[in-house]
Scaffold this motif. Structure first.
Motif, PDB file in Angstrom:
ATOM      1  N   ARG A 105       0.734  -1.395   0.126  1.00 43.27           N
ATOM      2  CA  ARG A 105       0.056  -0.028   0.033  1.00 43.27           C
ATOM      3  C   ARG A 105       0.829   1.145   0.073  1.00 43.27           C
ATOM      4  N   GLN A 108       2.784   1.595  -3.332  1.00 38.47           N
ATOM      5  CA  GLN A 108       1.590   1.901  -4.597  1.00 38.47           C
ATOM      6  C   GLN A 108       1.395   3.477  -4.347  1.00 38.47           C
ATOM      7  N   HIS A 109       1.201   4.141  -3.485  1.00 40.86           N
ATOM      8  CA  HIS A 109       1.042   5.500  -3.273  1.00 40.86           C
ATOM      9  C   HIS A 109       2.296   6.469  -3.859  1.00 40.86           C
ATOM     10  N   ASP A 112       2.225   5.637  -7.534  1.00 38.48           N
ATOM     11  CA  ASP A 112       1.184   6.812  -8.408  1.00 38.48           C
ATOM     12  C   ASP A 112       1.540   8.167  -8.313  1.00 38.48           C
ATOM     13  N   ALA A 113       2.721   8.694  -7.564  1.00 37.24           N
ATOM     14  CA  ALA A 113       2.988   9.925  -7.454  1.00 37.24           C
ATOM     15  C   ALA A 113       4.152  10.150  -8.275  1.00 37.24           C
ATOM     16  N   ALA A 273       4.327   9.036   0.088  1.00 36.62           N
ATOM     17  CA  ALA A 273       3.113   8.093  -0.160  1.00 36.62           C
ATOM     18  C   ALA A 273       1.852   9.305   0.224  1.00 36.62           C
ATOM     19  N   THR A 274       2.049  10.296   0.600  1.00 33.32           N
ATOM     20  CA  THR A 274       1.253  11.396   1.057  1.00 33.32           C
ATOM     21  C   THR A 274       0.730  12.122  -0.102  1.00 33.32           C
ATOM     22  N   LYS A 276      -0.131  11.837  -3.486  1.00 34.28           N
ATOM     23  CA  LYS A 276      -1.299  11.364  -3.991  1.00 34.28           C
ATOM     24  C   LYS A 276      -2.031  10.429  -3.354  1.00 34.28           C
ATOM     25  N   GLY A 277      -1.526   9.973  -2.136  1.00 35.94           N
ATOM     26  CA  GLY A 277      -2.263   9.000  -1.519  1.00 35.94           C
ATOM     27  C   GLY A 277      -3.097   9.274  -0.448  1.00 35.94           C
ATOM     28  N   GLU A 278      -2.406   9.125   0.776  1.00 36.37           N
ATOM     29  CA  GLU A 278      -3.576   9.729   2.039  1.00 36.37           C
ATOM     30  C   GLU A 278      -2.601  10.552   2.774  1.00 36.37           C
TER      31      GLU A 278
END
Length: 656
Positions: A105, A108-109, A112-113, A273-274, A276-278
């Motif tokens: 997880r 993946q973030h 994605d970024a 991870a932050t 484009k993630g959470e």
């Protein structure tokens, strides 16, 4: 209730745990106990890091598959922490499915970024530190551990670490508390200002790791994997309610050798991870403590100069081990370990200090007031001074605990013990007890001493959880000491008329030589379980009766030769031990023998002795012994008498 989430490193399973791992975990356990007594909901996480090339190779050397090997060593960690009563709340293993979900997880973030790309690496690689090395010279030493590196070429996925240089520097500048102590913060800032290169975060040269999602040729770099355990261990990717409750970590406790991974790579991974993630928060603080050294060198598995915690705990007690580790080392600095300083501090601080004070005060209350806390009358100047010292220690020790200044906190607490000892010597309650007209004064003195003991006991509880609970109960306090709110601790809380428990010694004094010999013998048994527990010459009083007869083939396994003592000298700091250089025919062996109380070194030079030459080496007081001098153990006190020869025999002759 505020939360406090702290972690130890996720310990690597390439070898069994030792005193260095124990130190970090004892620190974490002490902080957890302290924070709970300050009203926090604490989560204390530890675990094992089980992937990577070192584990793969260690498993191969042990003749098992990596999972079997990891299971065995991970179990050693969890069992040792239970044996030492280190009460962690969560234990994470990087081979667990829940951990793999968390790693994927977080990765993946970052994908994605756009912070991960594929490339190739060719150059030197340190297997021990799982680290690429800039120096292109074949066999170039690793900059972290100094071991020779290996040449590799492989396809990798890269993390754009270079993109985070300015953000990391801003983090360090705006949050100076993020990296502690200050010297370590300065080191990290200098490293980052020197420029960051993109980081390889996958490997194709091994298979033992978290698989890369969608690309079976790759497994994740062990540090990307391991660091994520601080999140997966509290539910990231598995239990979002738990994760949101406890993240971010309030404190990551680590050794200084892994600071770069935690203070540079880890916050960058979370930042990536932050985007484009959470909205993940960064951990609040990373504290890098110093090293335990042994004879001036860092204690480490590879050097083989490690001390093991189990023998210390079994001989002196769990709390004695905890006290020494926290009192001897200034947190954040290096400190030298020796068995002499360990036992000396046990006797001086614990046996003669806290243990003696508790025994004296409680025994006098038992004898002079029939086991009830006496009613104090109006005190004078000395009673006010003791009360002021104890009250001042409450404020000072709590502040020092809060700053993780454990050695100073214990010094503060033991200052109260010294004050009470002085108070008792000056007022001599044992003399006052002989005069019936002094009973009121006697009661005031013993109440003052007992109340100071109560405060000392409460303040020392995070470090000495077992013995302080015993003293607490002997003071007639029967609720769990751990449930006491330290914020409510103040002078005068001991109620007159309270019936005390039976006084019992909590830290009996030990003989230094005997205690060290027991610790070292037990340590040797753990390292070499097939080796006899002790030699006749090393422990002359410990002659064991034969439990059964043996065959000639068993006796034939023992190789004994005639040896001649060439030199003999005392082992520094050891009353019983001599270091001998013994000629056994084809070589001269160094042998340590426990005969110094009977034989003078100069008397042994030129003497022929019987030597067992095929024993595994063992260390006595840090000096390696490569053989055993045969001696009789003479009743009743076990006096050693060396075996010898009536006729002339050549050096090296075989005994049959």
């Amino acid at each position: 209730m505020p939360k406090f989430y702290l972690t130890t490193p996720i310990y690597y399973v390439n070898a069994r745990p030792h005193l260095g791992h124990t130190y970090t975990t004892v620190i974490a356990d002490t902080i957890a106990r302290y924070k709970r007594m300050r009203g926090y909901e604490v989560v204390f996480l530890t675990g094992t890091d089980e992937h990577g090339q070192k584990v793969e190779r260690a498993a191969k050397a042990a003749g098992v598959n990596p999972q079997t090997y990891a299971d065995r060593i991970s179990r050693e960690y969890s069992e040792l922490w239970k044996e030492l009563d280190l009460a962690y709340d969560r234990f994470i293993r990087t081979t667990e499915d829940r951990h793999e979900r968390g790693v994927h997880r977080l990765l993946q973030h970052a994908l994605d970024a756009g912070y991960i790309y594929k490339g190739h690496y060719e150059g030197q690689y340190c297997v021990f530190d799982e680290l690429y090395v800039d120096d292109p010279t074949p066999g170039a030493p690793c900059p972290d551990c100094g071991r020779p590196t290996e040449r590799i070429r492989e396809e990798n996925y890269y993390f754009k670490l270079s993109a985070f240089q300015e953000r990391l520097l801003e983090l360090y500048e705006t949050h100076p508390e993020f990296i502690q102590p200050e010297t370590r913060r300065n080191e990290v800032m200098a490293f980052v200002r020197g420029g960051l290169r993109d980081l390889s975060i996958s490997r194709t040269t091994l298979k033992w790791g978290v698989p890369w999602p969608g690309d079976d040729k790759h497994v994740l770099y062990v540090w990307y994997d391991a660091l994520t355990s601080y999140m997966s261990g509290i539910g990231y990717g598995d239990d979002e309610v738990q994760f949101e409750k406890y993240w971010p970590a309030d404190l990551h406790l680590i050794g200084k050798e892994i600071l770069r991974f935690h203070a540079v790579y880890w916050p960058a991974f979370v930042m990536a991870a932050t985007e484009k993630g959470e909205p993940l928060e960064l951990p609040k603080q990373i504290f890098a403590h110093g090293w335990w050294t042994f004879a001036g060198e860092k204690m480490s598995k590879s050097r083989g100069n490690i001390a093991l915690p189990q023998p210390i705990a079994q001989v002196l007690g769990i709390d004695a081990l905890r006290y020494f580790l926290l009192r001897e080392m200034v947190f954040g600095q290096d400190s030298n370990f020796s068995y002499e300083s360990l036992v000396t501090r046990y006797n001086s601080d614990l046996a003669n200090g806290l243990g003696n004070l508790a025994s004296r005060v409680l025994t006098m209350i038992q004898n002079y007031f029939e086991g009830e806390i006496p009613e104090p009358s109006a005190g004078g100047e000395r009673e006010v001074a003791v009360a002021r010292a104890a009250s001042g220690a409450i404020a000072a020790a709590l502040e020092q605990y809060e700053r993780y200044e454990f050695s100073r906190a214990l010094e503060t607490i033991w200052g109260v013990i010294a004050e009470v000892d002085k108070y008792l010597v000056e007022n001599k309650p044992w003399k006052l007890a002989e005069d019936g007209e002094q009973r009121a004064r006697l009661g005031t003195i013993l109440y003052t001493a007992a109340e100071a003991l109560r405060i000392v006991t409460a303040l020392a509880h995070p470090v000495l959880p077992h013995t302080t609970q015993q003293i607490w109960q002997q003071l007639g306090q029967f609720r769990a000491l751990a449930s006491l709110a330290l914020d409510d601790l103040s002078w005068g809380g001991l109620a007159a008329g309270t019936r005390i428990g039976e006084p019992q010694a909590v830290f009996p004094r030990v003989k230094k030589e005997e205690a060290i010999e027991r610790i070292e013998t037990m340590e040797e048994q753990i390292r070499n379980p097939a080796q006899p527990a002790a030699s006749a010459a090393a422990t002359p009083a410990a002659a064991a009766p034969a439990s059964h007869k043996i065959g000639i083939e068993d006796f034939a396994k023992v190789e004994m030769r005639v040896g001649e003592v060439k030199t003999a000298e005392r082992v520094a700091g050891a009353d019983k031990l001599l270091k001998l250089m013994v000629d056994i025919g084809d070589e001269v062996r160094q042998i340590v023998a426990g005969i110094a109380e009977v034989y003078k070194p100069e008397e042994l030079v030129g003497r022929k002795v019987a030597v067992v030459v095929n024993l595994l080496p063992r260390k006595l007081r840090g000096v390696e012994s490569n053989g055993m001098i045969v001696a009789a153990s003479v009743p009743p006190d076990g006096k050693p008498v060396l075996a010898g020869f009536l006729e002339e025999v050549p050096v090296g002759a075989r005994l049959k």
